[in-house]
Design a protein around this motif. Structure first.
Motif, PDB file in Angstrom:
ATOM      1  N   ARG A   1       0.911  -1.349   0.109  1.00 16.69           N
ATOM      2  CA  ARG A   1       0.100   0.134   0.047  1.00 16.69           C
ATOM      3  C   ARG A   1       0.820   1.294   0.014  1.00 16.69           C
ATOM      4  O   ARG A   1       0.715   2.174  -0.768  1.00 16.69           O
ATOM      5  CB  ARG A   1      -0.799  -0.078   1.307  1.00 16.69           C
ATOM      6  CG  ARG A   1      -2.030  -1.122   1.380  1.00 16.69           C
ATOM      7  CD  ARG A   1      -2.601  -1.142   2.742  1.00 16.69           C
ATOM      8  NE  ARG A   1      -3.612  -2.329   2.623  1.00 16.69           N
ATOM      9  CZ  ARG A   1      -4.875  -2.218   2.344  1.00 16.69           C
ATOM     10  NH1 ARG A   1      -5.274  -1.141   2.033  1.00 16.69           N
ATOM     11  NH2 ARG A   1      -5.493  -3.307   2.477  1.00 16.69           N
ATOM     12  N   LEU A   2       1.949   1.159   1.032  1.00 11.63           N
ATOM     13  CA  LEU A   2       2.691   2.322   0.824  1.00 11.63           C
ATOM     14  C   LEU A   2       3.620   2.522  -0.421  1.00 11.63           C
ATOM     15  O   LEU A   2       3.672   3.783  -0.924  1.00 11.63           O
ATOM     16  CB  LEU A   2       3.946   2.140   2.016  1.00 11.63           C
ATOM     17  CG  LEU A   2       5.015   3.124   2.203  1.00 11.63           C
ATOM     18  CD1 LEU A   2       4.627   4.695   2.545  1.00 11.63           C
ATOM     19  CD2 LEU A   2       5.826   2.658   3.016  1.00 11.63           C
ATOM     20  N   ARG A   3       4.073   1.284  -1.127  1.00  7.42           N
ATOM     21  CA  ARG A   3       4.499   1.633  -2.321  1.00  7.42           C
ATOM     22  C   ARG A   3       3.799   2.436  -3.159  1.00  7.42           C
ATOM     23  O   ARG A   3       4.088   3.253  -4.125  1.00  7.42           O
ATOM     24  CB  ARG A   3       5.004   0.402  -2.902  1.00  7.42           C
ATOM     25  CG  ARG A   3       5.642   0.621  -4.212  1.00  7.42           C
ATOM     26  CD  ARG A   3       6.261  -0.957  -4.923  1.00  7.42           C
ATOM     27  NE  ARG A   3       5.325  -2.075  -4.888  1.00  7.42           N
ATOM     28  CZ  ARG A   3       5.667  -3.128  -5.233  1.00  7.42           C
ATOM     29  NH1 ARG A   3       6.822  -3.621  -5.390  1.00  7.42           N
ATOM     30  NH2 ARG A   3       4.727  -4.129  -5.018  1.00  7.42           N
ATOM     31  N   THR A   4       2.600   1.916  -3.347  1.00  6.70           N
ATOM     32  CA  THR A   4       1.613   2.475  -4.374  1.00  6.70           C
ATOM     33  C   THR A   4       1.438   3.989  -4.150  1.00  6.70           C
ATOM     34  O   THR A   4       1.248   4.837  -5.291  1.00  6.70           O
ATOM     35  CB  THR A   4       0.306   1.854  -4.268  1.00  6.70           C
ATOM     36  OG1 THR A   4       0.236   0.368  -4.452  1.00  6.70           O
ATOM     37  CG2 THR A   4      -0.829   2.446  -5.249  1.00  6.70           C
ATOM     38  N   LEU A   5       1.337   4.243  -2.946  1.00  6.36           N
ATOM     39  CA  LEU A   5       1.021   5.927  -2.549  1.00  6.36           C
ATOM     40  C   LEU A   5       2.322   6.596  -3.044  1.00  6.36           C
ATOM     41  O   LEU A   5       2.317   7.778  -3.417  1.00  6.36           O
ATOM     42  CB  LEU A   5       0.998   5.912  -0.917  1.00  6.36           C
ATOM     43  CG  LEU A   5      -0.437   5.565  -0.552  1.00  6.36           C
ATOM     44  CD1 LEU A   5      -0.534   5.449   1.022  1.00  6.36           C
ATOM     45  CD2 LEU A   5      -1.781   6.227  -1.159  1.00  6.36           C
ATOM     46  N   LEU A   6       3.566   6.119  -2.558  1.00 11.23           N
ATOM     47  CA  LEU A   6       4.715   6.963  -2.863  1.00 11.23           C
ATOM     48  C   LEU A   6       5.016   6.964  -4.485  1.00 11.23           C
ATOM     49  O   LEU A   6       5.433   7.898  -4.882  1.00 11.23           O
ATOM     50  CB  LEU A   6       6.012   6.127  -2.223  1.00 11.23           C
ATOM     51  CG  LEU A   6       6.171   6.271  -0.815  1.00 11.23           C
ATOM     52  CD1 LEU A   6       7.161   5.414  -0.249  1.00 11.23           C
ATOM     53  CD2 LEU A   6       6.132   7.816  -0.388  1.00 11.23           C
ATOM     54  N   ARG A   7       4.533   5.773  -5.087  1.00  9.38           N
ATOM     55  CA  ARG A   7       4.873   5.939  -6.848  1.00  9.38           C
ATOM     56  C   ARG A   7       3.788   6.848  -7.347  1.00  9.38           C
ATOM     57  O   ARG A   7       4.116   7.508  -8.255  1.00  9.38           O
ATOM     58  CB  ARG A   7       4.202   4.553  -7.203  1.00  9.38           C
ATOM     59  CG  ARG A   7       5.586   3.757  -7.222  1.00  9.38           C
ATOM     60  CD  ARG A   7       5.236   2.168  -7.572  1.00  9.38           C
ATOM     61  NE  ARG A   7       6.322   1.400  -7.770  1.00  9.38           N
ATOM     62  CZ  ARG A   7       6.303   0.056  -8.052  1.00  9.38           C
ATOM     63  NH1 ARG A   7       5.103  -0.540  -7.996  1.00  9.38           N
ATOM     64  NH2 ARG A   7       7.383  -0.551  -8.021  1.00  9.38           N
ATOM     65  N   LYS A   8       2.548   7.301  -6.916  1.00 13.25           N
ATOM     66  CA  LYS A   8       1.702   7.911  -7.232  1.00 13.25           C
ATOM     67  C   LYS A   8       2.493   9.602  -7.180  1.00 13.25           C
ATOM     68  O   LYS A   8       2.040  10.592  -7.679  1.00 13.25           O
ATOM     69  CB  LYS A   8       0.498   8.249  -6.575  1.00 13.25           C
ATOM     70  CG  LYS A   8      -0.252   6.886  -6.631  1.00 13.25           C
ATOM     71  CD  LYS A   8      -1.675   6.731  -6.120  1.00 13.25           C
ATOM     72  CE  LYS A   8      -2.518   5.773  -6.282  1.00 13.25           C
ATOM     73  NZ  LYS A   8      -3.718   5.724  -5.641  1.00 13.25           N
ATOM     74  N   GLU A   9       3.409   9.652  -5.991  1.00 18.48           N
ATOM     75  CA  GLU A   9       3.816  11.035  -5.975  1.00 18.48           C
ATOM     76  C   GLU A   9       5.413  11.213  -6.535  1.00 18.48           C
ATOM     77  O   GLU A   9       5.927  11.853  -6.729  1.00 18.48           O
ATOM     78  CB  GLU A   9       4.462  11.225  -4.287  1.00 18.48           C
ATOM     79  CG  GLU A   9       3.229  11.214  -3.345  1.00 18.48           C
ATOM     80  CD  GLU A   9       2.435  12.445  -3.622  1.00 18.48           C
ATOM     81  OE1 GLU A   9       2.982  13.601  -3.417  1.00 18.48           O
ATOM     82  OE2 GLU A   9       1.298  12.456  -3.863  1.00 18.48           O
ATOM     83  N   GLY A  10       5.478  10.147  -7.416  1.00 16.99           N
ATOM     84  CA  GLY A  10       6.693  10.210  -8.515  1.00 16.99           C
ATOM     85  C   GLY A  10       7.859   9.387  -7.876  1.00 16.99           C
ATOM     86  O   GLY A  10       9.069   9.431  -8.629  1.00 16.99           O
ATOM     87  N   ALA A  11       7.972   8.695  -6.714  1.00 14.06           N
ATOM     88  CA  ALA A  11       9.043   8.328  -6.378  1.00 14.06           C
ATOM     89  C   ALA A  11       9.443   7.015  -6.875  1.00 14.06           C
ATOM     90  O   ALA A  11       8.721   6.278  -7.513  1.00 14.06           O
ATOM     91  CB  ALA A  11       9.097   8.068  -4.696  1.00 14.06           C
TER      92      ALA A  11
END
Length: 328
Positions: free
Chosen positions: A165-175
Motif C-alpha cells: 500500500r505504501l509503495r503505491t502511494l509513494l509511486r503516485k508521488e513520482g518516487a
C-alpha cells in the motif's frame, strides 16, 4: 519478537516530551499538530496502562503458527487481502499501481526503500534465520520469525500488505520505490542484507515496517531511531540526525491519519525509541527508521491491524511523513 532481531539486551533511551515538542515545533510544526492535540487532551481514552514489553514472544515461536500461545478471547481476522499477490520486482509497476509520467510528481528523482519486516517462510527455515551475522557492534541472528496475533495473523502478512500500500502511494508521488523482498524468496533476507539493499540503492529514505508482540494492555505505535554507533563495520554518525527528522515526521503524520496514540510502554509518550542493537539501523548509511505499528497481542490494537481501512490509513501516514521529509 516483532523486530528483525532480539531486543533482550536493548538499551532504552526514552525522550522527554518537552524535547520532542520543541523539536517538532522547529522542524515539523504541521506534522505534529495532531500529536500535540492528543497530548493536550490527555491522550487516548482507550490506551491501556503502561507496562513492560513481553520479551522473546516471537523470536522463539514455533514454526507452526497454530502452536503459538492462545488468547483469553476471540480476535478478528484481517479484512481485505491477507496474502497480497506477488508484485513485480524492483520498481516495475504492481497491479493497481498508478504512477505519474517519468519525471513528474513531487518525489520525482527520489528513491525510497521499504523493508517489510520478516518473511512468512522464516517459520520453516529456523536454522537459516538463526545463523549469526555481523551487525557492526556484535553478531546476531540473521532474522526472526516475527510475531503474530493470537488467532494466527502473522506480522509478515501485515507488513507485506502495508508495504505494498505504501509503495503505491509513494509511486503516485513520482518516487522510485524498492522493496527489500516481496515474499519472493523462501526466507530472509538477513538483517545485514536488508541494510545493504538500502545502501546500494542510494536511498533518500528507508522505512522498515513491523508490528510488535508485547503484552496485552501495551498499546500504540512507536518509531525506532538509530543511536550513534561507531563500532566495527557500523558508523551511524551521518544518519542519526536525518533519521530522527524522518522518524519525527512519520510519527506526527501517523497520529494524524490513523488516530492511534504513541506507545504507552516505550518512548515516554513520544512515540520514539532510540536503539543501538538493531543491525538494520547500525549498518545503514542512508536515513532509516523502523516503525512498530501496534501490538498484535493486544485485542484493541489487533482489531486495527486486521482492518484493511486502518492499514490504508497507516500507509498514508507513513507516505505523508516520508514525503514531508523528502520535500523539506
Amino acid at each position: 519478537m516483532s523486530y528483525d532481531e532480539s531486543h533482550l539486551s536493548a538499551r532504552r533511551r526514552p525522550l522527554s516530551r518537552l524535547t520532542l515538542t520543541l523539536a517538532a515545533a522547529a522542524v515539523v510544526p504541521g506534522a505534529f499538530a495532531g500529536w500535540l492535540i492528543w497530548q493536550a487532551t490527555g491522550g487516548s481514552d482507550d490506551g491501556g496502562p503502561a507496562g513492560l514489553p513481553a520479551q522473546g514472544a516471537s523470536a522463539s515461536a514455533s514454526a507452526d503458527p497454530s502452536q503459538r500461545p492462545g488468547s483469553s478471547g476471540p480476535e478478528p481476522r484481517p479484512s481485505g487481502p491477507e496474502s497480497p499477490s506477488k508484485p513485480a520486482s524492483g520498481d516495475d509497476a504492481a497491479p493497481g499501481d498508478a504512477r505519474p509520467a517519468p519525471g513528474d510528481g513531487p518525489l520525482a528523482g527520489r528513491t525510497v526503500v521499504i523493508d517489510p519486516g520478516h518473511n512468512p517462510g522464516n517459520f520453516k527455515h529456523t536454522a537459516e534465520i538463526n545463523k549469526l551475522v555481523d551487525i557492526g557492534t556484535n553478531r546476531k541472528e540473521c532474522d526472526t520469525t516475527g510475531t503474530s496475533g493470537n488467532s494466527g495473523y502473522t506480522e509478515a502478512e501485515f507488513t507485506a500488505d502495508v508495504s505494498q500500500r505504501l509503495r503505491t502511494l509513494l509511486r503516485k508521488e513520482g518516487a522510485t520505490v524498492k522493496l527489500t523482498h516481496e515474499n519472493d524468496r523462501a526466507w530472509g533476507p538477513c538483517v545485514d542484507e536488508r541494510a545493504e539493499i538500502g545502501n546500494k540503492a542510494g536511498a533518500d529514505a528507508v522505512i522498515s515496517i513491523h508490528a510488535d508482540g508485547s503484552a496485552a494492555g501495551n498499546r500504540g505505535f512507536h518509531v525506532i531511531l538509530p543511536a550513534l554507533v561507531k563500532s566495527g563495520g557500523a558508523d551511524t554518525s551521518k544518519i542519526v540526525a536525518p533519521s530522527r527528522d524522518l522518524g519525527e515526521r512519520i510519527a506526527g503524520n501517523f497520529v494524524r491519519t490513523t488516530g492511534s496514540a504513541p506507545s504507552n510502554y516505550l518512548g515516554g509518550g513520544t512515540g520514539l525509541d532510540v536503539r543501538d542493537d538493531l543491525g538494520g539501523l547500525n549498518l545503514s548509511t542512508v536515513p532509516k527508521v523502523f516503525i512498530e505499528c501496534g501490538n498484535m497481542r493486544d485485542t484493541k490494537d489487533i482489531a486495527l491491524l486486521t482492518s484493511a481501512d486502518w492499514r490504508q490509513k497507516a500507509a498514508q501516514g507513513m507516505a505523508d511523513g516520508i514525503s514531508s521529509f523528502l520535500n523539506r
